[in-house]
Design an enzyme around this catalytic site. Sequence first.
Site, PDB file in Angstrom:
ATOM      1  N   LYS A 217      -1.828  -2.245 -14.050  1.00  0.00           N
ATOM      2  CA  LYS A 217      -1.132  -2.147 -12.761  1.00  0.00           C
ATOM      3  C   LYS A 217       0.052  -1.207 -12.940  1.00  0.00           C
ATOM      4  O   LYS A 217       1.059  -1.564 -13.554  1.00  0.00           O
ATOM      5  CB  LYS A 217      -0.675  -3.522 -12.279  1.00  0.00           C
ATOM      6  CG  LYS A 217      -0.139  -3.510 -10.852  1.00  0.00           C
ATOM      7  CD  LYS A 217       0.244  -4.900 -10.385  1.00  0.00           C
ATOM      8  CE  LYS A 217       0.576  -4.913  -8.897  1.00  0.00           C
ATOM      9  NZ  LYS A 217       1.583  -3.914  -8.520  1.00  0.00           N
ATOM     10  N   GLU A 266      -3.070   5.836  -7.442  1.00  0.00           N
ATOM     11  CA  GLU A 266      -1.638   5.663  -7.648  1.00  0.00           C
ATOM     12  C   GLU A 266      -1.053   6.980  -8.129  1.00  0.00           C
ATOM     13  O   GLU A 266      -1.568   7.602  -9.068  1.00  0.00           O
ATOM     14  CB  GLU A 266      -1.400   4.576  -8.708  1.00  0.00           C
ATOM     15  CG  GLU A 266      -0.015   4.024  -8.726  1.00  0.00           C
ATOM     16  CD  GLU A 266       0.150   2.790  -7.854  1.00  0.00           C
ATOM     17  OE1 GLU A 266       1.259   2.244  -7.835  1.00  0.00           O
ATOM     18  OE2 GLU A 266      -0.825   2.382  -7.190  1.00  0.00           O
ATOM     19  N   ARG A 378      -5.751  -8.924   2.468  1.00  0.00           N
ATOM     20  CA  ARG A 378      -5.323  -9.454   1.173  1.00  0.00           C
ATOM     21  C   ARG A 378      -6.296 -10.558   0.782  1.00  0.00           C
ATOM     22  O   ARG A 378      -6.267 -11.649   1.344  1.00  0.00           O
ATOM     23  CB  ARG A 378      -3.896  -9.996   1.269  1.00  0.00           C
ATOM     24  CG  ARG A 378      -3.255 -10.330  -0.065  1.00  0.00           C
ATOM     25  CD  ARG A 378      -1.877 -10.946   0.128  1.00  0.00           C
ATOM     26  NE  ARG A 378      -0.981 -10.082   0.855  1.00  0.00           N
ATOM     27  CZ  ARG A 378      -0.261  -9.097   0.323  1.00  0.00           C
ATOM     28  NH1 ARG A 378      -0.362  -8.848  -0.977  1.00  0.00           N
ATOM     29  NH2 ARG A 378       0.537  -8.353   1.076  1.00  0.00           N
TER      30      ARG A 378
END
Length: 513
Positions: A217, A266, A378
């Site tokens: 992450k 990202e 989510r």
Amino acid sequence: MLLIDIASTSLNVGGTSSRLAKVERIAELLRAAAPDPELVAIVVAWLSGELRQRQIGVGWAALRSLPAAAGSPALTVTGTDAAFSEIGAVSGKGSAARRRELITRLFAAATETEQAFLVRLLSGELRQGALAGIMVDAVARAAEVPATAVQRAAMLGGDLPTVAAACLAAGSSGAAGALDSFTLRVGRPIGPMLAQSAGSITVALERHGGATIFEAKLDGARVQIHRTGDEVTVYTRSLDDVTARLPEVVQATLALPVSDLVADGEAIALQPDGRPHRFQVTASRFGRSVNVAAAQAKQPLSVFFFDILHRDGRDLLDAPTTDRLAALDAVVPARHRVDRLTTADAAAATDFLRATLAAGHEGVMAKSPTAPYLAGRRGAGWLKVKPVHTLDLVVLAVEWGSGRRRGKLSNIHLGARDAATGEFVMLGKTFKGMTDAMLDWQTARFTELAVGGTDGYVVALRPEQVVEVAFDGVQASSRYPGGLALRFARVVRYRDDKGPADADTIDTVRALY
């Protein structure tokens, strides 16, 4: 339709705690607007707390001194929307004075009820987390279609007002077909899939029932990348187009052996040794006033792809994670992919987490091998595992500091979002973790967000600023309305990339108790 119709509906909706009553009142207004698709789009946008123009350069300061209200309603909805566009188009020398002139003209034609609505709309006070869900239900009620179908169309269309306009214009017999027309389209951003939190590697494995895909992450900025031929567009988590600001992402995407692509990734600023810079360094590349060439030369960004939603004519949203990753690996070189481990072994996954943390990253994502990509939702298919508990909360108020912090807005009141009501539930206060630079920044920021001035010891704020808070646990507390408080809360960073609708919910906090 007159502006007073929307203003009155907003007042009525805000005055009831019943979700069903809110939905029915908005649905009633949507039915009245249904013959005009543009009108429907405006109603949905405004009652969701958004302008169709996104930003028009009007802040709280411009709304402090207003002309006397009109005696009777005359402003139309479309005329007011056109006025917003005119205000937003003002630029160049003398623009501030011209913008004030246009604002004064608009407000002078508005009644007291309309003025109050316009102030809340333009200042952002209408933006609340539950509004999106209520609006989806209201559109579904007005069009007589399932709310899930409206939600999916909005996530794929990237824009609930557009979906609502098409759905209601088609009538009850054609609404379902209109919703089906909203599919994944290269070049049109969709809502990103979001992750739930898991307290540990073991919890993540248990929730996924076996082998899980663990990914590093990264503490960067989420980007959604679309490519059609030689044309690339890059969107943020909030679906803003930032293509011109991220030439490195464009170049990396053009180097891939594909013709059409929609990918999730990202963007992150790395140090020469490959370790990540602090988040603020990455975030600085996303500013509107940034000199892109100079910023790129000073601090280039790297891009890492971690999911693929479309590749060369094939939609992959409903494909399992394993299939999407196989499609990703086939076209994205390893240097542009996040590190990944598939395992059912807790010890191996824990070692991977430790290595990821040692590399300077914030934790791991645990992804179910069978999960589809749930655009804009989510779900349990993605779980984030971090070494400490963190929550994204909203700052509700702030207190003036003392001692070293005298003269600074310091102790912040933290609130979690109540998904059922759209309100925020206070969980505690903190000034821990704040640097001198952060105190200076937040004093200026919270002065802008202050409601009713800054003279009092406690300064009430518009609930707009999201802050990431680390804490040691959740404890019962009779002091706060939700019955819970955070233990040893400290500020990690302010999240300007997130809005109040992205804040964690009180249900998430309860699950950690």
